[in-house]
Write an enzyme that holds these catalytic residues in place. Structure first.
Site, PDB file in Angstrom:
ATOM      1  N   ASP A 179      37.714  43.035  34.204  1.00 49.45           N
ATOM      2  CA  ASP A 179      38.407  41.754  34.166  1.00 49.45           C
ATOM      3  C   ASP A 179      39.610  42.010  35.058  1.00 49.45           C
ATOM      4  O   ASP A 179      40.512  42.765  34.674  1.00 49.45           O
ATOM      5  CB  ASP A 179      38.851  41.414  32.734  1.00 49.45           C
ATOM      6  N   HIS A 180      39.608  41.447  36.257  1.00 49.77           N
ATOM      7  CA  HIS A 180      40.605  41.908  37.224  1.00 49.77           C
ATOM      8  C   HIS A 180      42.045  41.617  36.777  1.00 49.77           C
ATOM      9  O   HIS A 180      42.977  42.231  37.264  1.00 49.77           O
ATOM     10  CB  HIS A 180      40.309  41.378  38.636  1.00 49.77           C
ATOM     11  N   HIS A 242      40.070  35.988  31.333  1.00 49.14           N
ATOM     12  CA  HIS A 242      41.426  36.370  31.764  1.00 49.14           C
ATOM     13  C   HIS A 242      42.502  35.923  30.770  1.00 49.14           C
ATOM     14  O   HIS A 242      43.406  36.675  30.434  1.00 49.14           O
ATOM     15  CB  HIS A 242      41.751  35.751  33.125  1.00 49.14           C
TER      16      HIS A 242
HETATM   17  C1  BG6 Z   1      38.569  34.586  39.187  1.00 45.20           C
HETATM   18  C2  BG6 Z   1      38.031  33.190  39.072  1.00 45.20           C
HETATM   19  O1  BG6 Z   1      38.090  35.383  38.141  1.00 45.20           O
HETATM   20  O2  BG6 Z   1      39.993  34.544  39.139  1.00 45.20           O
HETATM   21  C3  BG6 Z   1      38.584  32.322  40.177  1.00 45.20           C
HETATM   22  O3  BG6 Z   1      36.615  33.226  39.155  1.00 45.20           O
HETATM   23  C4  BG6 Z   1      40.093  32.369  40.198  1.00 45.20           C
HETATM   24  O4  BG6 Z   1      38.162  30.981  40.028  1.00 45.20           O
HETATM   25  C5  BG6 Z   1      40.583  33.809  40.196  1.00 45.20           C
HETATM   26  O5  BG6 Z   1      40.527  31.711  41.374  1.00 45.20           O
HETATM   27  C6  BG6 Z   1      42.092  33.849  40.015  1.00 45.20           C
HETATM   28  O6  BG6 Z   1      42.543  35.154  40.189  1.00 45.20           O
HETATM   29  P1  BG6 Z   1      44.037  35.459  40.622  1.00 45.20           P
HETATM   30  O7  BG6 Z   1      44.128  36.944  40.599  1.00 45.20           O
HETATM   31  O8  BG6 Z   1      44.214  34.862  41.994  1.00 45.20           O
HETATM   32  O9  BG6 Z   1      44.928  34.782  39.632  1.00 45.20           O
END
Ligand code: BG6
Length: 521
Positions: A179-180, A242
């Site tokens: 989960d990044h 997230h």
């Molecule tokens: C991803 C979603 O997991 O996270 C995207 O699939 C979203 O839709 C993105 O834009 C947002 O990531 P960050 O790191 O830019 O907040």
């Protein structure tokens, strides 16, 4: 670090190009890759090792946060890279792969530790895991790990089915679910903020905290992902994973120097303590929105329903806000408000912890405009941790807020993928999503999925470039709170006219200073 063969499924795909190769290269620059490291890229496209390496080199030029010092450095990095044309459904390809992996291990005299990184659609996860097992790729004397990315299922049932398939081939402690958001440096710092600051630790409970607000707003729309996004919406794309991970990271109470098992256990406990949402209550505690036409940073943008690939009557959610409560000793009675949306006023990922104002009512009326203390954690676009307190000007007798920065300037930070890939290579699963959390998250959102699917709750339209539907503000106003730092001028009229006209009035009625937001002064 132990030797590793990194088997990358989907090696010619977008994620590999944008995130994985740049992350590996930056780890290489920082000497954070194992000494004995080999990468085998798999894809349907034809490539020789040489053309594959050229493809990787190009992705570094385009997407790496740091450029190579010289050509020799890239050359050295790419020595580890090989390519194999591969069809995920063909069992003989797995046997061919096994031969290649074993040959490489012998050549480099490496122990057979294998990390399988699945940068492919989730529909292939089960097949790949089963074939890894059947082909013998996963049964060498060394360790094996599986790295996968969300979505982990589409709902509770499909997530369970997927997990069952994966767990036939890999044990839970061999599965690293990315989960990044958990790789973001500021999210990783939340743990230390609490553990190493007795001041914060002492206040981290329902005695002192009035509410917690978690926002992840984006200015981008659906972009080229209509086929995917129109089936998942904000609830599956951002909220189930997230946003709930951020909630867990805020709410866990960890002992100093906790290890991954403790983190897993504490996060699970938070999820278990989350008050379940009944389907008939979704309309009360959850706000569903979809962007209409509007303007973002002065540029007119189309409504969601006019985006390429989206049907003109789509009921998909591009915004969701919810109120959640954790029924445990620390958090009982503290609402957690969460919202995320596309085509919002600004890109901002932040957590605001609002403290109670026990003294306020003992102050004379003219002094009651003292503002609550806030702890503000900015994750994106900037990174900062700020404590807002009050001070008094002795000349005027006025109170005014002061901001205390709780962090030094960290300089350029590694990207989330660098942190996470490094952890997976080391076998540290602290910042990965464990199955228990994933299952409990799906279970919590399931009534929302059901209610949205059957259109049991309204879909509120909001103007692109605003802060979402006014109903999201009402979620807090009911409890006597408001979203911190929404600027009133950003609530431009939306297509659902009533929606945003009301929002403007309400915003203007607010004390201006509640919205004065300039913590980066
Ligand atoms: C991803 C979603 O997991 O996270 C995207 O699939 C979203 O839709 C993105 O834009 C947002 O990531 P960050 O790191 O830019 O907040």
């Amino acid at each position: 670090m132990e030797p590793v063969t990194y088997v990358l499924f989907g090696a010619t795909g977008d994620l590999a190009k944008r995130k994985i190769y740049p992350a590996l290269f930056n780890l290489f620059i920082d000497r954070k890759l194992p000494q004995a490291f080999s990468l085998i890229g798999l894809g349907r496209r034809e490539h020789t090792d040489a053309s594959f390496r050229a493809h990787v080199a190009q992705s570094l030029q385009q997407f790496s946060r740091r450029q190579a010092e010289d050509a020799a450095q890239v050359e050295q990095f790419l020595q580890a890279f090989q390519y194999c044309v591969f069809n995920i459904g063909h069992q003989e390809d797995y046997r061919k792969l096994l031969g290649m992996v074993e040959h490489r291990e012998q050549q480099l005299q490496m122990s057979p530790n294998r990390l399988f990184y699945l940068s492919v659609g989730p529909e292939f996860f089960g097949t790949i895991a089963a074939n890894i097992q059947e082909s013998g790729l996963g049964s060498a004397a060394g360790w094996k790990r599986l790295v996968i990315e969300k979505p982990f299922g589409h709902d509770l049932q499909s997530a369970r089915e997927l997990n069952e398939k994966l767990s036939k081939a890999f044990a839970e402690d061999e599965i690293f679910r990315i989960d990044h958001y958990l790789g973001k440096p500021m999210v990783q710092r939340l743990e230390a903020l609490q553990q190493t600051n007795p001041v914060i630790q002492a206040l981290w409970n329902n005695r002192y905290i009035a509410n917690v607000q978690i926002t992840a707003n984006e200015t981008v729309g659906v972009e080229e992902r209509a086929g995917y996004y129109d089936h998942v919406g904000a609830v599956r794309d951002m909220f189930q994973n997230h946003m709930l991970q951020l909630l867990m990271m805020v709410a866990i109470q960890l002992p100093h120097k906790s290890h991954s098992e403790q983190v897993r256990e504490k996060k699970k406990r938070v999820m278990e303590a989350l008050e379940p949402l009944q389907r008939q209550d979704v309309g009360t505690y959850v706000v569903r929105g979809q962007y209409g036409a509007g303007s973002i940073q002065g540029k007119q943008v189309d409504p969601y329903r006019s985006e390429p690939g989206i049907s003109s009557d789509s009921m998909n959610d591009t915004f969701i806000a919810a109120k959640l409560e954790i029924d445990d000793y620390f958090w009982r009675g503290v609402p957690f408000y969460i919202r995320t949306g596309k085509r919002m006023h600004e890109k901002s990922t932040r957590i605001v912890v609002e403290f109670k104002e026990p003294l306020k009512h003992s102050l004379p009326p003219e002094e009651q405009h003292v503002l609550p203390n806030l702890l503000i954690v900015e994750m994106s676009p900037g990174e900062s941790i700020t404590l807002r307190m009050n001070t008094k000007d002795n000349d005027t007798g006025q109170f005014s807020p002061i901001h205390i920065d709780l962090h030094p300037n960290y300089g350029e930070q590694p990207e989330a993928y660098e942190n996470l890939i490094h952890d997976a290579l080391r076998g540290d699963s602290t910042f990965f999503a464990h199955w228990d959390e994933v299952e409990l998250s799906w279970a919590w959102v399931q009534p929302i999925l059901d209610a949205f699917r059957e259109n049991e709750v309204p879909l509120h339209h909001y103007a692109a470039g605003s802060y979402g539907p006014v109903q999201s503000s009402q979620l807090l106003e009911r409890d006597g709170f408001h979203w911190w730092f929404d600027k009133p001028e950003a609530s431009s009229p939306a297509n659902g006219q009533e929606t945003d006209a009301r929002s403007v009035q309400q915003s203007e009625a607010k004390e201006g200073e509640h919205y004065a937001y300039n913590i980066n002064r």
